[in-house]
Design a protein around this motif. Structure first.
Motif, PDB file in Angstrom:
ATOM      1  N   UNK A 103      44.768  28.314  21.469  1.00  3.88           N
ATOM      2  CA  UNK A 103      43.991  27.913  20.296  1.00  3.88           C
ATOM      3  C   UNK A 103      44.571  26.656  19.654  1.00  3.88           C
ATOM      4  N   UNK A 104      44.979  25.687  20.482  1.00  2.00           N
ATOM      5  CA  UNK A 104      45.540  24.458  19.948  1.00  2.00           C
ATOM      6  C   UNK A 104      44.471  23.490  19.466  1.00  2.00           C
ATOM      7  N   UNK A 105      44.907  22.316  19.032  1.00  2.00           N
ATOM      8  CA  UNK A 105      44.005  21.268  18.570  1.00  2.00           C
ATOM      9  C   UNK A 105      43.048  20.886  19.702  1.00  2.00           C
ATOM     10  N   UNK A 106      41.768  20.731  19.369  1.00  2.00           N
ATOM     11  CA  UNK A 106      40.790  20.226  20.326  1.00  2.00           C
ATOM     12  C   UNK A 106      40.378  18.816  19.923  1.00  2.00           C
ATOM     13  N   UNK A 141      46.487  13.281  13.329  1.00  2.00           N
ATOM     14  CA  UNK A 141      46.794  13.697  14.691  1.00  2.00           C
ATOM     15  C   UNK A 141      46.737  12.498  15.634  1.00  2.00           C
ATOM     16  N   UNK A 142      47.536  12.530  16.688  1.00  2.00           N
ATOM     17  CA  UNK A 142      47.555  11.467  17.696  1.00  2.00           C
ATOM     18  C   UNK A 142      47.304  12.100  19.060  1.00  2.00           C
ATOM     19  N   UNK A 143      46.280  11.625  19.755  1.00  2.00           N
ATOM     20  CA  UNK A 143      45.935  12.168  21.065  1.00  2.00           C
ATOM     21  C   UNK A 143      46.967  11.727  22.098  1.00  2.00           C
ATOM     22  N   UNK A 144      47.501  12.686  22.832  1.00  2.00           N
ATOM     23  CA  UNK A 144      48.518  12.408  23.844  1.00  2.00           C
ATOM     24  C   UNK A 144      47.812  12.118  25.179  1.00  2.00           C
ATOM     25  N   UNK A 145      47.543  10.859  25.449  1.00  2.00           N
ATOM     26  CA  UNK A 145      46.838  10.478  26.674  1.00  2.00           C
ATOM     27  C   UNK A 145      47.650  10.800  27.927  1.00  2.00           C
TER      28      UNK A 145
END
Length: 260
Positions: A168-171, A218-222
């Motif tokens: 159930x992490x960040x989407x 939040x920062x998306x980890x590409x």
């Protein structure tokens, strides 16, 4: 003589009503327990029994085990991540049954066909598919993901990436309307001529969310993409309702997924 269900005890655990009942049967009484998703007072839907078996089956497919085989690789622009006739991983349904709802769907990995029926009974209202835990992609060299689909019938879907293995992490979500609204008469006679559509999902335009609530800063980890999802939901973000949401049948074919 008709038997009657006599409520003995009803308690709520995490949104699920656990109700114990007495069923009179002559001089003896039989005790049973039923599980229901709790319904709000203002819902127009009748409460339906919670399918706990389907809940367990669906949710267990998306748990990363310590010794799971994970495909770790660097992805370049134009690399194919998934095609229905050449699959690097598989999808499975993840519907609102995991939160007590009554919607349901199936996904055929051979054809890429996703079909389901969505209802807002039991305070639900979504169906979805999610990739099984199978990969960790470093997409640092890419700008986003491109998904080719067929169908959709003018419905608004969410396309989701994940950058963690938390259940159930960040989407990271992108909403998009797919296909043309079909004339019901044409659909009745089998004329399903939805155009094929290509949806581009730029990484820098995704919306970070948790249970349809946006999460700031939040920062998306590409370099750590771990899952891909598609959902058809009543809920947009922060309490807003999907204006194109309709209860009933959903039909969408996923043809391919590639990086760009």
């Amino acid at each position: 003589m008709k038997s009657h269900l006599l409520p003995l005890l009803a308690v709520t655990l995490h949104g699920i009503v656990v109700e114990s009942l007495i069923i009179p049967a002559g001089r003896q009484h039989r005790y049973v327990t039923r599980l229901f998703a709790e319904a709000d007072e203002d819902t127009t839907q009748k409460r339906r029994p919670w399918e706990i078996g389907r809940f367990a089956l669906q949710s267990s497919k998306f748990v990363t085990l310590p010794f799971s085989r994970i495909d770790k690789k660097v992805v370049r622009p134009n690399d194919v991540l998934w095609e229905y006739d050449d699959r690097n991983f598989e999808f499975g349904p993840l519907d609102d049954v995991v939160m007590g709802g009554a919607s349901s769907s199936t996904f055929d990995n051979v054809s890429g066909r996703w079909r389901g029926t969505v209802t807002d009974a039991n305070n639900g209202g979504f169906i979805g598919i999610r990739s099984h835990p199978a990969f960790q992609y470093d997409m640092s060299a890419c700008k986003g993901v491109e998904i080719k689909v067929r169908g959709g019938e003018g419905k608004r879907f969410k396309f989701v990436l994940r950058d963690s293995t938390d259940f159930n992490g960040i989407t990271w979500s992108t909403s998009c309307t797919i296909g043309n609204q079909l004339n019901p008469l044409l659909k009745l006679f089998g004329d399903e001529k939805d155009d094929t559509a290509v949806i581009q999902i730029p990484f820098d335009e995704q919306i970070p969310a948790l249970f349809a609530r946006t999460v700031p800063d939040q920062v998306f980890k590409k370099n750590y993409v771990t899952a891909i999802q598609v959902a058809y939901s009543k809920f947009e973000y922060d309490g807003e309702i999907n204006s194109l949401f309709e209860q009933g049948d959903v039909d969408l074919q996923i043809l391919s997924i590639r990086a760009f």
